[in-house]
Each structure stands twice: as C-alpha cells, then as structure tokens.
Write a protein that holds these residues in place. Sequence first.
Motif, PDB file in Angstrom:
ATOM      1  N   UNK A 106       0.798  -1.221   0.000  1.00 33.33           N
ATOM      2  CA  UNK A 106       0.000   0.000   0.000  1.00 33.33           C
ATOM      3  C   UNK A 106       0.833   1.275   0.000  1.00 33.33           C
ATOM      4  N   UNK A 107       2.143   1.186   0.055  1.00 33.88           N
ATOM      5  CA  UNK A 107       2.989   2.365  -0.008  1.00 33.88           C
ATOM      6  C   UNK A 107       2.870   3.261   1.209  1.00 33.88           C
ATOM      7  N   UNK A 108       3.071   4.563   0.998  1.00 33.60           N
ATOM      8  CA  UNK A 108       3.134   5.525   2.094  1.00 33.60           C
ATOM      9  C   UNK A 108       1.803   5.698   2.810  1.00 33.60           C
ATOM     10  N   UNK A 109       0.699   5.418   2.124  1.00 34.16           N
ATOM     11  CA  UNK A 109      -0.601   5.743   2.687  1.00 34.16           C
ATOM     12  C   UNK A 109      -1.137   4.704   3.665  1.00 34.16           C
TER      13      UNK A 109
ATOM     14  N   UNK B 170       0.932   1.285   4.159  1.00 35.75           N
ATOM     15  CA  UNK B 170       1.824   0.143   4.280  1.00 35.75           C
ATOM     16  C   UNK B 170       2.621   0.160   5.569  1.00 35.75           C
ATOM     17  N   UNK B 171       3.309  -0.944   5.817  1.00 34.50           N
ATOM     18  CA  UNK B 171       4.167  -1.067   6.990  1.00 34.50           C
ATOM     19  C   UNK B 171       5.482  -0.343   6.721  1.00 34.50           C
ATOM     20  N   UNK B 172       6.239  -0.080   7.776  1.00 35.99           N
ATOM     21  CA  UNK B 172       7.493   0.661   7.690  1.00 35.99           C
ATOM     22  C   UNK B 172       8.365   0.139   6.544  1.00 35.99           C
ATOM     23  N   UNK B 173       8.831   1.037   5.709  1.00 37.77           N
ATOM     24  CA  UNK B 173       9.553   0.697   4.492  1.00 37.77           C
ATOM     25  C   UNK B 173       8.742   1.062   3.270  1.00 37.77           C
ATOM     26  N   UNK B 174       7.395   0.901   3.375  1.00 40.03           N
ATOM     27  CA  UNK B 174       6.412   1.461   2.465  1.00 40.03           C
ATOM     28  C   UNK B 174       6.579   1.106   0.982  1.00 40.03           C
ATOM     29  N   UNK B 175       6.727  -0.177   0.628  1.00 41.41           N
ATOM     30  CA  UNK B 175       6.723  -0.537  -0.791  1.00 41.41           C
ATOM     31  C   UNK B 175       5.351  -0.272  -1.419  1.00 41.41           C
TER      32      UNK B 175
ATOM     33  N   UNK C  42       3.193  -1.574  -4.230  1.00 46.86           N
ATOM     34  CA  UNK C  42       3.154  -2.743  -5.102  1.00 46.86           C
ATOM     35  C   UNK C  42       1.707  -3.180  -5.330  1.00 46.86           C
ATOM     36  N   UNK C  43       1.006  -2.563  -6.299  1.00 44.98           N
ATOM     37  CA  UNK C  43      -0.385  -2.938  -6.574  1.00 44.98           C
ATOM     38  C   UNK C  43      -0.558  -4.417  -6.928  1.00 44.98           C
ATOM     39  N   UNK C  44       0.434  -5.002  -7.597  1.00 47.77           N
ATOM     40  CA  UNK C  44       0.325  -6.408  -7.958  1.00 47.77           C
ATOM     41  C   UNK C  44       0.287  -7.290  -6.713  1.00 47.77           C
ATOM     42  N   UNK C  45       1.081  -6.936  -5.708  1.00 46.11           N
ATOM     43  CA  UNK C  45       1.043  -7.676  -4.451  1.00 46.11           C
ATOM     44  C   UNK C  45      -0.332  -7.579  -3.805  1.00 46.11           C
ATOM     45  N   UNK C  46      -0.932  -6.392  -3.848  1.00 47.42           N
ATOM     46  CA  UNK C  46      -2.255  -6.225  -3.254  1.00 47.42           C
ATOM     47  C   UNK C  46      -3.306  -7.060  -3.990  1.00 47.42           C
ATOM     48  N   UNK C  47      -3.176  -7.176  -5.313  1.00 46.43           N
ATOM     49  CA  UNK C  47      -4.105  -8.029  -6.069  1.00 46.43           C
ATOM     50  C   UNK C  47      -3.978  -9.489  -5.634  1.00 46.43           C
ATOM     51  N   UNK C  48      -2.755  -9.935  -5.430  1.00 44.83           N
ATOM     52  CA  UNK C  48      -2.531 -11.310  -5.002  1.00 44.83           C
ATOM     53  C   UNK C  48      -3.082 -11.549  -3.596  1.00 44.83           C
TER      54      UNK C  48
END
Length: 526
Positions: free
Chosen positions: A443-446, A448-453, A455-461
């Motif tokens: 989910x990135x900065x909005x 996600x967990x610390x580090x904030x990747x 990655x929409x593809x990860x969210x789809x999975x």
Amino acid sequence: MRSAARGIYLSIALASVTVAAPVQAKTLTAVMHSDLRVIDPLITTAYITRDHGYMVYDTLLAIDSDFKVQPQMASWTVSDDKLTYTFTLRDGLKWHDGAAVTAEDCVASLKRWAKRDGMGQKLMDFTASLEATGPKTMTLKLKEPYGLVLESIGKPSSLVPFMMPKRIAETPADKAIPEQIGSGPFKFVQTEFRPGVKAVYEKFTDYVPRSEPASWLAGGKVAKVDRVEWLTMPDSQTAVNALQSGEIDFFEAPPIDLLPALESNDEIVVRVLNSLGLQTLGRMNFLYPPFDNIKVRRAALLAMNQKDVLDALIGNPKYQQICGAIFGCGTPLATEVGSESLVKGNGMAEAKKLLAESGYDGKPIVVMAPTDVAALKAQPVVAAQLLRQAGFNVDLQSTDWQTVVTRRASQKPPAEGGWNMFFTNWVGADIANPVVHVTLSGRGKSGGWFGWPDDPEMEKLRDAFARSTDLAEQKKIAAEIQARVFEQVTYLPLGQYNGPSAWRKELEGVLDGPAVPVFWNIEKAD
C-alpha cells in the motif's frame, strides 16, 4: 571483580525499581524482552507494546490452542448469505473507570484499529458498513463474502484489535491515545510508570472472566496475583542472576548462551511458550536511494546468508532453523520458491556484480542497530558486514530498541533522521498467511508497513488469497506471493528460531501461546 560488579549492578537495578506494594499484595515481577516506552498498542507493532496491550485491554474474539476463533468479549452470528456478521457483547463488561462497555465503544475501536493494521485494512476493503445496532450489538455488513472476518477480529498479534472506550478510540489513528483505560484483567498504574525502569499493573477486581478454562488467548482470563511489575534490566546476566536469586519471578527472553545456567538450576523452569517460533528479518526503506532501486535491493538480498545470521543470533541448532518459507517452515503455505541464495548462502559473487551494475553511488546506508534487546543485537551487525563485503558503504547506528521503534515510523530522508534498513522479528502467528503478514503490504506511504513498498500487484494477489476458500488455490497464490517477495525484495527473511522463557517454580499456570506472554492464570506460591 567482574562478579562483584554484577552484584553491585543488580543491587542498584533492583533498588531503583522497588516500590512499596499494598499490604498483603501478591506481586509477580518480570523482566520482559524489551523496555516499555510506547504504550499505545496501535501506534507501533513492537511486541512489548502488544504485550502491554494484553495486560490492559480485552478483545472481542480470541484464538485458542486449536487455532480456532472463540468468543471473548462478544459472541457472533453469520447470515446465510455470509454478508452480515452480528456481534453481541457478553454481560458484566466494564472499563477500568467503572463505565459499562458498549457496542459504540467497540465499533470505534475496530475502526481505529482498521486504519492502522494491514489485516484490518483488508477487512475494511470488503466491508460495506460497521455500526452499533444496539447497546450491546454490532453489525458488520460485507460488500461480498470474505473468509477472514473472524480471523481478523480475533487476530492474536500486532496489531491487535484491542477494545477501548469510544472517547479514546476516536483519537486520530496517527496520534497516541491520551490515557490507558481498558477492560482487561489488569489496570495500568500510570503513576508508577517509569520508562527505562518499570511498568506496573494491578488486578482489575471488577473484571468478569469467561467461564471456560484459559487456552492460549481465549477462555477465562483470571488474574491470580494482585500486581505485576515489569522491571527493566538491559544487562541479561543481571536478569539471570536476579531470577536465580529469587529477586524476580519471570524472565521472558534469556539469551541462548545463558540457558545452561538456568537449565541446571532445580528452582527454575525453562520452556518455549510459543511453539510457532519466530522469523527474523530485515526491512529496507523503499522511499529513498539506494533501496528505491530494485537492483540494489536484489544485491542486498544476494549478499545475505541465513546461517551467518542465525549462528550469531542463536548459535544453537536446537533453537534455530534455516528456512526459505516466508509463511514459516512446516506450515500449510510453506514453499522454498526464490530463497536459494538465502538458505545456501551462495549469492555474494552475484551480489557484488549486481551492485556494481546498479549505479549505486557509494552513499552510506543507515542501518539501525539496537543494543538493548538480545534477540535484535546480532542481525544488523552480521548484515552490515555482509553488505560491506558486497560493496555497500554502511553506517551502522547503535541505539536502543525503543528509539528504533520510534524512528522507523519516520518517512524523512535518512540524512534528516530517517533510515535505510532495520531488523526485527515476527512471531509465527504474524506471518501465517498473506493477509496477516503485514510486511507484505504493497500500500505504499498511505497505509503500508514501515519501508512502504508501493506494489499494486502484491495487493491483487493478497486480495485473491482473501477471497479463496480452497486450500489448493490458496497454496498456489501463496507461492506466487513468495515469488514476488523475492523478485521485488519486499523484505529479507533471515531464518526461524525459538526463544524459551524462564521462571521460578513458585509460579504455576504459565500459559503457552501463539505469540504473547500472558500473566493471567499464573499463581505464585507463598
């Protein structure tokens, strides 16, 4: 001379935390794995704050020793179309200030939790509405069937959906709550809280436990001592000495190299309470160079070697396991996909080559290195050396763990108080599937967990896994997720280990659990 110095240190440490308890009060004293400083259990995923949460707060649902979700504060019913969940609070629930627990309190608590927690966020993605429909009744309506509703609300570890009064739960999710008022079996004694020294809890005499026997985090939470005091002892040898002399009752995380002294003492019990174990890991900051570059992240991954990390962290084959499975070895979702260099330790040559090709400019990477938690000291030191061998310029910054916990939430550039890499541990319950495994969030900065990747593809999975009810399909999706973790270098899984706890035989009723050392059900002999 060394022994004398330890004795002096022990005397000073114990003197600094001794406070007159109420007359005839039965007090259990414990040294936990870390000092407690952050006390809002939704501000940080740090386990010491989670453990504090279980002392003060209660949960709507809980996990028992058969891995089943059970009623705790509430029971539930589900509509035939699987779209409506109705939760009903049990009788006798009170907050520590004497007010009755209401459904409105619990709805506000769930909503605040869901803004902070990855599993909560995913639940809300599938939720049409969540509201109080009576003084003791909450109704959750889904947009479509979702198979992890109960598992989310009964989540056992960070971040736990603890219940709070509405006025406290309405605190903005990014701000710390102003007071510690829960409905759990113990009350937090704010006036005796001294960060770096001690935290104190008193039995909540109005707490009405469930009638079922205690089982992991479910069942009756019966407080059988009057007070629990968590004492801070940064020096592990001091804590071991205090346990052996009877000056403390419980040591949550004694270092592995000091276990022989405890195991040979007939007055001490040494046992692994969390059979699921822990995964140790490294996390990079995706927001800033150099780890915003996938080639640099890949080079860091190839440089890592699980055996080197585990040997330094644990150093005992009985308690450590090389493991390439991001969901934990021996679990239904375990797979070795993508982990070869980590488990074999054969990626250094390729790491050097890839780093040279990546455009990395040699700017120092800030690696945070806690010095006061035995289970977190070795990883940054070993990783820093491996990174240097690969060609990285490493700035290893030593600090205490609570500073790491605070600093890792900063999204500022490393040169302005931010960071590039830190290390932590997840209990097995926190990595068991793609939804609970918050490190996987894309989910990135909005959100996600610390580090904030991002990655929409990860969210789809992860969404696909959440929708699936077929184990074979879930395993397939989990393997795809693991492949993506290693492709994108979402994080660095560095192996598994078990950490035993130790306590004096005067304590009876110490409970096993999936993640959390709990202090209800424990009796202390006179």
